[in-house]
Design an enzyme around this catalytic site. Structure first.
Site, mmCIF file in Angstrom:
data_model
loop_
_atom_site.group_PDB
_atom_site.id
_atom_site.type_symbol
_atom_site.label_atom_id
_atom_site.label_comp_id
_atom_site.label_asym_id
_atom_site.label_seq_id
_atom_site.Cartn_x
_atom_site.Cartn_y
_atom_site.Cartn_z
ATOM 1 N N ASP A 95 0.880 -1.165 0.000
ATOM 2 C CA ASP A 95 0.000 0.000 0.000
ATOM 3 C C ASP A 95 0.923 1.222 0.000
ATOM 4 O O ASP A 95 1.465 1.588 1.036
ATOM 5 C CB ASP A 95 -0.892 -0.015 1.241
ATOM 6 C CG ASP A 95 -1.842 1.161 1.290
ATOM 7 O OD1 ASP A 95 -2.174 1.715 0.227
ATOM 8 O OD2 ASP A 95 -2.255 1.534 2.414
ATOM 9 N N GLU A 113 -1.428 -1.518 -4.670
ATOM 10 C CA GLU A 113 -2.711 -0.856 -4.864
ATOM 11 C C GLU A 113 -2.568 0.214 -5.934
ATOM 12 O O GLU A 113 -1.636 1.007 -5.910
ATOM 13 C CB GLU A 113 -3.204 -0.237 -3.560
ATOM 14 C CG GLU A 113 -4.620 0.297 -3.680
ATOM 15 C CD GLU A 113 -5.212 0.669 -2.346
ATOM 16 O OE1 GLU A 113 -6.062 -0.089 -1.844
ATOM 17 O OE2 GLU A 113 -4.817 1.714 -1.808
ATOM 18 N N ASP A 116 -2.269 0.600 7.509
ATOM 19 C CA ASP A 116 -1.482 0.450 6.285
ATOM 20 C C ASP A 116 -0.912 -0.967 6.162
ATOM 21 O O ASP A 116 -0.813 -1.507 5.067
ATOM 22 C CB ASP A 116 -0.340 1.471 6.249
ATOM 23 C CG ASP A 116 -0.852 2.894 6.325
ATOM 24 O OD1 ASP A 116 -1.319 3.405 5.295
ATOM 25 O OD2 ASP A 116 -0.800 3.486 7.423
#
Length: 160
Positions: A7, A67, A140
């Site tokens: 991420d 992502e 996260d």
């Protein structure tokens, strides 16, 4: 196969390492790379690059899942996330590690069955699916695990 889910961000890069072997999925590691706002952007990007490189050397992933960048309001934040993605992609390319990208909705769909699931639902499913005692912290890191698990699920369904 080891998969690292990432991420990306300039201040915080969440990651999750998952191993899949003989149909079994095992969480190996998760956490965050944090950079200080007191540093200039190039220093922060180098720090991310070095830490990601260390993760790749330690866990030897066959693939990384990242992502996809999605922003609608904060363009400045989107640009810094793009820069972080760039150094992550560079580190992967230097090691010939294939990169797969997933939208936030694809991740939610792969984990919960609904592209409209909220963050708490995704985190609860990550906890259940990976047999963890608690929801991974910080958010996260949980996101990194969910992206890695999304990749594993997407590839499994592609083979079915």
């Amino acid at each position: 196969m080891n998969v690292i889910g990432i991420d990306p961000g300039l201040a915080t890069v969440g990651f999750g390492v998952i191993r899949t072997e003989n149909g079994n999925i095992t969480p190996i590691s998760y956490g965050c790379i944090r950079t200080s706002a007191d540093k200039q952007t190039p220093e922060r990007l180098l720090e991310i690059f070095n830490e990601i490189t260390s993760l790749f050397e330690k866990y030897k992933p066959e693939v990384i899942a990242v992502e996809k960048l999605f922003f609608s309001k904060n363009v400045t934040n989107g640009l810094s996330v793009s820069e972080a993605r760039g150094v992550i992609f560079l580190a992967a390319q230097q090691r010939n590690i294939p990169i797969f990208e997933y939208t936030p909705n694809q991740v939610k769909q792969a984990i919960t069955g609904s592209g409209r699931a909220d963050k708490k639902q995704v985190q609860e499913m990550i906890k259940r699916l990976l047999g963890l005692d608690e929801i991974p912290k910080p958010d996260d890191a949980a996101d990194g695990l969910s992206i890695a698990l999304c990749h594993i699920n997407m590839k499994k369904f592609a083979l079915d």
